[in-house]
Scaffold this motif. Structure first.
Motif, mmCIF file in Angstrom:
data_model
loop_
_atom_site.group_PDB
_atom_site.id
_atom_site.type_symbol
_atom_site.label_atom_id
_atom_site.label_comp_id
_atom_site.label_asym_id
_atom_site.label_seq_id
_atom_site.Cartn_x
_atom_site.Cartn_y
_atom_site.Cartn_z
ATOM 1 N N ASP A 121 37.477 -27.036 21.304
ATOM 2 C CA ASP A 121 37.019 -25.659 21.099
ATOM 3 C C ASP A 121 35.944 -25.317 22.144
ATOM 4 O O ASP A 121 35.665 -26.119 23.039
ATOM 5 C CB ASP A 121 36.520 -25.442 19.659
ATOM 6 N N LYS A 127 39.790 -30.040 18.056
ATOM 7 C CA LYS A 127 40.401 -29.130 17.085
ATOM 8 C C LYS A 127 41.842 -29.583 16.890
ATOM 9 O O LYS A 127 42.554 -29.878 17.862
ATOM 10 C CB LYS A 127 40.357 -27.702 17.647
ATOM 11 N N VAL A 129 45.547 -28.606 15.209
ATOM 12 C CA VAL A 129 46.357 -27.511 14.679
ATOM 13 C C VAL A 129 47.757 -28.051 14.385
ATOM 14 O O VAL A 129 48.423 -28.608 15.259
ATOM 15 C CB VAL A 129 46.442 -26.336 15.676
ATOM 16 N N VAL A 153 44.938 -24.938 11.000
ATOM 17 C CA VAL A 153 43.888 -25.828 11.495
ATOM 18 C C VAL A 153 43.634 -26.871 10.409
ATOM 19 O O VAL A 153 43.435 -26.522 9.244
ATOM 20 C CB VAL A 153 42.591 -25.053 11.819
#
Length: 177
Positions: A121, A127, A129, A153
């Protein structure tokens, strides 16, 4: 304790593997159907084949986290390292393009079932997903099915399900502790 599965009726037979040496051949008789079959103690041929096909399995040394495939009737526990970018998850089959192949007999897992994208990020934190492959049986997060184009997420400890298989995300932060 180890388990072997009868090739005829799929009954599990449990035995103490510590009493045998690597390379030793064992013969079993299924208590259910009386089928006799043999195994050789040692490393799985399937695992060796995967390492030949995916030589850079040391991606977890870079610290992007991993997924933990929970043991069930179809397979044993497996820990698979994640990489930066798209990580495709599916059933292992020689020659498939899946980057995180699961060794399983679960017929409800597609060869390309779902994808975890690992990125950074704006603050430089990892992060994760998750999105469906698309698959025939769907991908579930917290008992909710992901829609066709939905992206979710997920964080450390998130439990998601593909077919009859449950998987837990272990972020890089949790592995350092």
């Amino acid at each position: 304790m180890k388990r072997v599965r009868c090739p005829k009726c799929d009954t599990f037979i449990t035995f103490d593997e510590s009493k045998y040496e690597s390379g030793q051949s064992l013969v079993f008789e299924c208590p259910n159907c009386q089928k006799q079959f043999g195994i050789r103690m040692g490393v799985s041929k399937l695992r060796a084949t995967q390492k030949e096909e995916h030589p850079d399995e040391h991606a977890n040394e870079e610290g992007f986290g991993s997924i933990v495939v929970i043991e069930n009737v179809f397979h044993y526990k497996q820990v698979l390292p994640l990489r930066l970018g798209d990580n495709t998850i599916g059933r292992y089959m020689k020659g498939s393009k899946t980057t995180l192949p699961i060794e399983t007999n679960d017929p409800s897992i597609d060869m390309l079932h779902c994808v975890i994208n690992v990125s950074r990020d704006k603050r430089g934190r990892l992060k994760y997903v998750l999105r469906d492959g698309p698959s025939y049986t769907g991908t579930f997060v917290d008992n909710e099915i992901l829609g066709d184009r939905e992206r979710r997420v997920i964080e450390d400890g998130t439990l998601f399900t593909i077919g009859a298989t449950s998987i837990i995300l272990r972020s890089a932060d949790s592995e350092e502790e």
